[in-house]
Each structure stands twice: as structure tokens, then as C-alpha cells.
Motif scaffolding. Structure first.
Motif, PDB file in Angstrom:
ATOM      1  N   ILE A 180      -9.379 -35.440 -67.037  1.00 22.96           N
ATOM      2  CA  ILE A 180     -10.338 -34.372 -66.771  1.00 22.96           C
ATOM      3  C   ILE A 180     -10.898 -34.520 -65.362  1.00 22.96           C
ATOM      4  O   ILE A 180     -11.067 -33.533 -64.631  1.00 22.96           O
ATOM      5  N   GLY A 181     -11.189 -35.762 -64.979  1.00 21.59           N
ATOM      6  CA  GLY A 181     -11.712 -36.009 -63.640  1.00 21.59           C
ATOM      7  C   GLY A 181     -10.702 -35.632 -62.567  1.00 21.59           C
ATOM      8  O   GLY A 181     -11.064 -35.027 -61.548  1.00 21.59           O
ATOM      9  N   ILE A 182      -9.427 -35.966 -62.801  1.00 20.56           N
ATOM     10  CA  ILE A 182      -8.375 -35.592 -61.851  1.00 20.56           C
ATOM     11  C   ILE A 182      -8.261 -34.080 -61.744  1.00 20.56           C
ATOM     12  O   ILE A 182      -8.107 -33.517 -60.647  1.00 20.56           O
ATOM     13  N   SER A 183      -8.343 -33.399 -62.895  1.00 17.84           N
ATOM     14  CA  SER A 183      -8.292 -31.930 -62.883  1.00 17.84           C
ATOM     15  C   SER A 183      -9.443 -31.355 -62.074  1.00 17.84           C
ATOM     16  O   SER A 183      -9.276 -30.384 -61.316  1.00 17.84           O
ATOM     17  N   LEU A 184     -10.622 -31.950 -62.234  1.00 20.35           N
ATOM     18  CA  LEU A 184     -11.795 -31.465 -61.513  1.00 20.35           C
ATOM     19  C   LEU A 184     -11.620 -31.649 -60.006  1.00 20.35           C
ATOM     20  O   LEU A 184     -11.906 -30.739 -59.218  1.00 20.35           O
ATOM     21  N   VAL A 185     -11.136 -32.819 -59.610  1.00 17.29           N
ATOM     22  CA  VAL A 185     -10.914 -33.091 -58.184  1.00 17.29           C
ATOM     23  C   VAL A 185      -9.851 -32.160 -57.617  1.00 17.29           C
ATOM     24  O   VAL A 185      -9.994 -31.617 -56.511  1.00 17.29           O
ATOM     25  N   SER A 186      -8.757 -31.956 -58.409  1.00 14.73           N
ATOM     26  CA  SER A 186      -7.675 -31.087 -57.936  1.00 14.73           C
ATOM     27  C   SER A 186      -8.106 -29.631 -57.854  1.00 14.73           C
ATOM     28  O   SER A 186      -7.424 -28.820 -57.212  1.00 14.73           O
ATOM     29  N   LEU A 187      -9.225 -29.290 -58.483  1.00 12.23           N
ATOM     30  CA  LEU A 187      -9.791 -27.954 -58.359  1.00 12.23           C
ATOM     31  C   LEU A 187     -10.749 -27.867 -57.171  1.00 12.23           C
ATOM     32  O   LEU A 187     -10.604 -27.019 -56.292  1.00 12.23           O
ATOM     33  N   VAL A 188     -11.726 -28.762 -57.161  1.00 12.51           N
ATOM     34  CA  VAL A 188     -12.825 -28.658 -56.203  1.00 12.51           C
ATOM     35  C   VAL A 188     -12.361 -28.857 -54.768  1.00 12.51           C
ATOM     36  O   VAL A 188     -12.720 -28.079 -53.866  1.00 12.51           O
ATOM     37  N   VAL A 189     -11.553 -29.888 -54.535  1.00 13.28           N
ATOM     38  CA  VAL A 189     -11.145 -30.213 -53.155  1.00 13.28           C
ATOM     39  C   VAL A 189     -10.328 -29.092 -52.516  1.00 13.28           C
ATOM     40  O   VAL A 189     -10.696 -28.592 -51.444  1.00 13.28           O
ATOM     41  N   PRO A 190      -9.198 -28.655 -53.130  1.00 15.50           N
ATOM     42  CA  PRO A 190      -8.428 -27.588 -52.475  1.00 15.50           C
ATOM     43  C   PRO A 190      -9.176 -26.268 -52.388  1.00 15.50           C
ATOM     44  O   PRO A 190      -9.028 -25.538 -51.402  1.00 15.50           O
ATOM     45  N   ILE A 191      -9.987 -25.942 -53.404  1.00 20.68           N
ATOM     46  CA  ILE A 191     -10.759 -24.706 -53.346  1.00 20.68           C
ATOM     47  C   ILE A 191     -11.757 -24.757 -52.197  1.00 20.68           C
ATOM     48  O   ILE A 191     -11.958 -23.768 -51.476  1.00 20.68           O
ATOM     49  N   SER A 192     -12.384 -25.903 -52.005  1.00 24.22           N
ATOM     50  CA  SER A 192     -13.347 -26.055 -50.907  1.00 24.22           C
ATOM     51  C   SER A 192     -12.673 -25.842 -49.563  1.00 24.22           C
ATOM     52  O   SER A 192     -13.217 -25.163 -48.679  1.00 24.22           O
ATOM     53  N   PHE A 193     -11.482 -26.408 -49.398  1.00 22.81           N
ATOM     54  CA  PHE A 193     -10.739 -26.193 -48.155  1.00 22.81           C
ATOM     55  C   PHE A 193     -10.380 -24.721 -47.988  1.00 22.81           C
ATOM     56  O   PHE A 193     -10.426 -24.176 -46.879  1.00 22.81           O
ATOM     57  N   GLY A 194      -9.988 -24.076 -49.094  1.00 19.79           N
ATOM     58  CA  GLY A 194      -9.646 -22.659 -49.031  1.00 19.79           C
ATOM     59  C   GLY A 194     -10.836 -21.803 -48.637  1.00 19.79           C
ATOM     60  O   GLY A 194     -10.705 -20.873 -47.824  1.00 19.79           O
ATOM     61  N   ILE A 195     -12.001 -22.089 -49.203  1.00 17.53           N
ATOM     62  CA  ILE A 195     -13.217 -21.346 -48.849  1.00 17.53           C
ATOM     63  C   ILE A 195     -13.542 -21.541 -47.366  1.00 17.53           C
ATOM     64  O   ILE A 195     -13.943 -20.598 -46.668  1.00 17.53           O
ATOM     65  N   PHE A 196     -13.363 -22.771 -46.887  1.00 17.82           N
ATOM     66  CA  PHE A 196     -13.636 -23.065 -45.477  1.00 17.82           C
ATOM     67  C   PHE A 196     -12.688 -22.279 -44.566  1.00 17.82           C
ATOM     68  O   PHE A 196     -13.110 -21.696 -43.555  1.00 17.82           O
ATOM     69  N   VAL A 197     -11.394 -22.255 -44.928  1.00 18.63           N
ATOM     70  CA  VAL A 197     -10.419 -21.505 -44.130  1.00 18.63           C
ATOM     71  C   VAL A 197     -10.762 -20.023 -44.125  1.00 18.63           C
ATOM     72  O   VAL A 197     -10.682 -19.349 -43.078  1.00 18.63           O
ATOM     73  N   ASN A 198     -11.154 -19.480 -45.276  1.00 18.38           N
ATOM     74  CA  ASN A 198     -11.527 -18.068 -45.361  1.00 18.38           C
ATOM     75  C   ASN A 198     -12.750 -17.768 -44.515  1.00 18.38           C
ATOM     76  O   ASN A 198     -12.873 -16.682 -43.930  1.00 18.38           O
ATOM     77  N   HIS A 199     -13.657 -18.704 -44.436  1.00 18.90           N
ATOM     78  CA  HIS A 199     -14.881 -18.517 -43.638  1.00 18.90           C
ATOM     79  C   HIS A 199     -14.580 -18.566 -42.136  1.00 18.90           C
ATOM     80  O   HIS A 199     -15.133 -17.784 -41.359  1.00 18.90           O
ATOM     81  N   LYS A 200     -13.684 -19.482 -41.733  1.00 17.76           N
ATOM     82  CA  LYS A 200     -13.396 -19.676 -40.310  1.00 17.76           C
ATOM     83  C   LYS A 200     -12.301 -18.736 -39.797  1.00 17.76           C
ATOM     84  O   LYS A 200     -12.389 -18.189 -38.697  1.00 17.76           O
ATOM     85  N   TRP A 201     -11.245 -18.584 -40.592  1.00 25.38           N
ATOM     86  CA  TRP A 201     -10.091 -17.793 -40.152  1.00 25.38           C
ATOM     87  C   TRP A 201      -9.702 -16.795 -41.246  1.00 25.38           C
ATOM     88  O   TRP A 201      -8.687 -16.978 -41.937  1.00 25.38           O
ATOM     89  N   PRO A 202     -10.475 -15.745 -41.439  1.00 24.71           N
ATOM     90  CA  PRO A 202     -10.221 -14.803 -42.540  1.00 24.71           C
ATOM     91  C   PRO A 202      -8.852 -14.134 -42.482  1.00 24.71           C
ATOM     92  O   PRO A 202      -8.247 -13.867 -43.524  1.00 24.71           O
ATOM     93  N   SER A 203      -8.349 -13.866 -41.289  1.00 22.13           N
ATOM     94  CA  SER A 203      -7.040 -13.217 -41.187  1.00 22.13           C
ATOM     95  C   SER A 203      -5.929 -14.147 -41.672  1.00 22.13           C
ATOM     96  O   SER A 203      -5.000 -13.724 -42.378  1.00 22.13           O
ATOM     97  N   LYS A 204      -6.001 -15.421 -41.305  1.00 22.34           N
ATOM     98  CA  LYS A 204      -5.005 -16.394 -41.766  1.00 22.34           C
ATOM     99  C   LYS A 204      -5.148 -16.654 -43.262  1.00 22.34           C
ATOM    100  O   LYS A 204      -4.160 -16.890 -43.959  1.00 22.34           O
ATOM    101  N   ALA A 205      -6.395 -16.592 -43.752  1.00 22.94           N
ATOM    102  CA  ALA A 205      -6.636 -16.816 -45.174  1.00 22.94           C
ATOM    103  C   ALA A 205      -5.942 -15.761 -46.022  1.00 22.94           C
ATOM    104  O   ALA A 205      -5.429 -16.057 -47.113  1.00 22.94           O
ATOM    105  N   LYS A 206      -5.877 -14.519 -45.541  1.00 17.60           N
ATOM    106  CA  LYS A 206      -5.216 -13.456 -46.295  1.00 17.60           C
ATOM    107  C   LYS A 206      -3.716 -13.715 -46.426  1.00 17.60           C
ATOM    108  O   LYS A 206      -3.110 -13.451 -47.471  1.00 17.60           O
ATOM    109  N   ILE A 207      -3.127 -14.247 -45.360  1.00 16.76           N
ATOM    110  CA  ILE A 207      -1.696 -14.561 -45.409  1.00 16.76           C
ATOM    111  C   ILE A 207      -1.434 -15.697 -46.401  1.00 16.76           C
ATOM    112  O   ILE A 207      -0.507 -15.644 -47.219  1.00 16.76           O
ATOM    113  N   ILE A 208      -2.277 -16.737 -46.327  1.00 16.99           N
ATOM    114  CA  ILE A 208      -2.141 -17.873 -47.250  1.00 16.99           C
ATOM    115  C   ILE A 208      -2.315 -17.412 -48.688  1.00 16.99           C
ATOM    116  O   ILE A 208      -1.597 -17.851 -49.597  1.00 16.99           O
TER     117      ILE A 208
END
Length: 362
Positions: A180-208
Motif C-alpha cells: 500500500i505504501g509503495i502504491s501511495l508513493v508511486s501515485l504521489v511522486v509522479p503526480i506531483s512532478f506532472g502537476i509541476f510540469v503543467n504549472h511551468k510548461w503547460p504546452s509541453k504538459a498537453k503533449i505528455i
């Protein structure tokens, strides 16, 4: 020296007719009996699939995070009306439905336990991918998945204690908190990076996001097909479990949708809550049953998570197909475009939604 062997008895008549009755891989062959090494195929396959899935799902969740606006995401966490409704569905509706189905079909106690375990395993990441394709509220979908995985640490033991005590001792069920802990980490970490990319580079985030959504959809289908083909003995299951495996996810989708609608959520969020309710973490369920039961018991119920996975995907694809047809033929304007509500209605909406004034039409 400790060894795990499965002893197989061969009939004397068969041995008489065939002197090579003992398989080539038999460790001991003594006249009327042969000792074979334990078949660890399913366990090995599970480890391999789990490793691959964890990596690929982390990549998919990164792309899903690229569709999340940090302001809206934090808004759901500060005023969690939608998350609360999802909580009621995931830890209220699903375990209770599992319990009732087990009683109605009068299945074996060990089979009832696995059905209830499935009902207590929320947070399937596949729901985020399907929610994207049905124009769901991705901020709500991801916040629900994250919160349900975190809350599972406490809610799963509680639900299992309540619903399994008539069939087995809840202490006999081993909860893999590390998984369960691994599942939580595998959710929170990549999602956080994705939110950061969307905030900084929204055009690139749409392609990703576009690439990740396609990869995620393909991954869901591939995993279901590969699991069905490779798991040995996966189709040896009682007809009652087949029926439950069909009804259970359909009930989750339906009841989740109606409860969300009754509590005043928009159509867009109703679709999201419905998917989050019906799509369970089947991998977590498989891990729990493998840790908790003997090989003899596993033969009676090990493959139910796979059956559930197949039908939850089937119904999700039907929902997706139905929504796409509806969107193309019946909706002439942008999906879920909502009219501006009068000011006096905004206050009442804020009360209904726990203080959160949504810009979505009900």
C-alpha cells in the motif's frame, strides 16, 4: 533442510502400464509415488507483472498529473465534499455490496472472504485513465485515488473486521502495508512532478498528457489480456464467482454514480466518482490473498481478482463507448459547459458542497 514439495500419488495400474510414469523433473521417485518441486509459476509471474506495472503506472500517473491544475487540486483538498462522497462510495458501498453478494449467492466462506477483500481495495489507477477519456474531473479523480490509498491503511482493517467476522478471524488476513505504501508513493511522486510540469510548461504538459493517456489505455488492456492468458488455472473457478465478478463492478459503477448525483455533484463529477467506485485495486487484492491463505485455499479463490479485473475493464469500456457516442450525437456544445448561476444560487451551492462554489452545472 527445509523443502517445499507437492506430493503426487500415481495409481499402481498406471505405473504398471507405463514405467516412465514419474515426470522427468521428479526429485524422488519411489515405486508408487513421486515428489515434484512446487510450481511457483504464478508467484514468479505476479512479481514480474507487479514490477513492470509499478514502473509503467508511475509513468502514466506522471502524464495524468500533467492535466491537473494545482489550484483546483488544492481546492478539493481544502473543501473535500467530492472526496467525502467518494469515500462513502469506496469504503461504504463497495464492502457492503461485497458482503450482500456473498450472502445472496451463498458461496464458500473462503470465497466470501476474497470477495469482501476485493470490496475493500479502492484506488485503482486505471480509473484515472478512464476518467480522462470520459471528460471527468481529473483533479477530483486523482485526489480521490491518492486519499483512498492513504485512508486504506486504516479503513481496510476496519471493513474486514466488520464484514468477515462471520466467516473468518480478521487477524488471519495479512494486509501488505508495504505494498500500500509503495502504491501511495508511486501515485504521489509522479503526480506531483506532472502537476509541476503543467504549472511551468503547460504546452509541453498537453503533449505528455496525450501520449500518456494513450499509453495508459493500451496498458490497461494489455495487462488484462496477459494476466488472463498467463495465469495458470485462472479459468478454473466456480460459476457463482463468475456471476459475482460480473455483477460486482457493475453495481459499483451504478451505485457510485447515483450516490454522487443524489449528493448534488455535477454530471462530470458523477462520472468521476462512478469510475473511482467501480474500479478496484485488483493487484492489491491478489497480494493480500496470496499472503493470507494456503495453496489449497488459493485454488478456490485466487483467480477472483482476475475475473473482477476483466469485468471492471469491460464495463468501463462500455461506459467510455456510450459516453463517446452520446457526446458525438447528442451534445452539440462543449461537454458539460455550464451556465453562470445566479448569485443567490451560488450560496446554496456552497452549502451543499461544503463551502466550495463549483463552476459546474448540476
Amino acid at each position: 533442510m527445509q523443502t517445499n514439495f507437492l506430493s503426487q500419488q500415481f495409481r499402481a495400474g498406471f505405473l504398471a502400464e507405463n514405467s516412465t510414469a514419474c515426470p522427468a523433473n521428479a526429485t524422488i521417485c519411489d515405486g508408487t509415488s513421486c515428489v515434484l518441486p512446487e510450481d511457483n509459476f504464478n508467484q514468479t509471474l505476479s512479481v514480474i507483472l507487479s514490477t513492470i506495472l509499478t514502473i509503467l503506472l508511475a509513468m502514466v500517473m506522471f502524464s495524468m498529473g500533467c492535466n491537473v491544475e494545482i489550484k483546483n487540486f488544492l481546492g478539493h483538498l481544502r473543501r473535500p465534499w467530492g472526496i467525502f462522497v467518494g469515500f462513502l462510495c469506496q469504503f461504504g458501498i463497495m464492502p457492503l455490496t461485497a458482503f450482500l453478494l456473498s450472502l445472496v449467492f451463498n458461496i464458500l466462506p473462503i470465497q466470501a472472504v476474497v470477495v469482501i477483500i476485493m470490496g475493500c481495495c479502492p484506488g485503482g489507477t486505471a480509473s484515472n485513465v478512464i476518467a480522462y477519456w470520459v471528460d471527468g474531473d481529473m483533479d477530483l479523480s486523482i485526489s480521490m485515488t491518492t486519499c483512498s490509498t492513504l485512508l486504506a491503511m486504516g479503513m481496510m482493517p476496519l471493513c474486514l473486521l466488520i464484514y468477515t467476522k462471520m466467516w473468518t478471524d480478521a487477524d488471519a488476513i495479512v494486509l501488505p502495508y508495504d505494498s500500500i505504501g509503495i502504491s501511495l508513493v508511486s501515485l504521489v511522486v509522479p503526480i506531483s512532478f506532472g502537476i509541476f510540469v503543467n504549472h511551468k510548461w503547460p504546452s509541453k504538459a498537453k503533449i505528455i498528457l496525450k501520449i500518456g493517456s494513450i499509453v495508459g489505455a493500451v496498458l490497461i488492456v494489455v495487462v488484462a489480456v496477459v494476466g488472463g492468458i498467463l495465469y495458470q488455472g485462472s479459468w478454473v473457478i466456480t460459476p457463482k464467482l463468475w456471476i459475482i465478478g460480473t455483477i460486482f463492478p457493475a453495481a459499483g459503477y451504478t451505485l457510485g454514480f447515483f450516490l454522487a448525483r443524489l449528493t448534488g455533484l455535477s454530471w462530470r463529477r458523477c462520472r468521476t466518482v462512478s469510475l473511482e467506485t467501480g474500479m478496484q485495486n485488483t493487484q492489491l487484492c491478489s497480494t493480500i490473498v496470496q499472503l493470507s491463505f494456503t495453496p489449497e485455499q488459493l485454488e478456490l479463490m485466487f483467480t477472483f481478482p482476475l475475473i473482477y479485473s476483466i469485468f471492471q475493464l469491460t464495463f468501463a469500456l462500455l461506459i467510455l463507448g456510450g459516453y463517446r457516442v452520446y457526446k458525438r450525437r447528442c451534445v452539440k456544445t462543449k461537454t458539460d459547459v455550464e451556465k453562470t448561476a445566479p448569485k443567490e444560487d451560488s450560496k446554496s451551492s456552497a452549502i451543499i458542497n461544503g463551502g466550495f462554489v463549483s463552476d459546474e452545472m448540476k
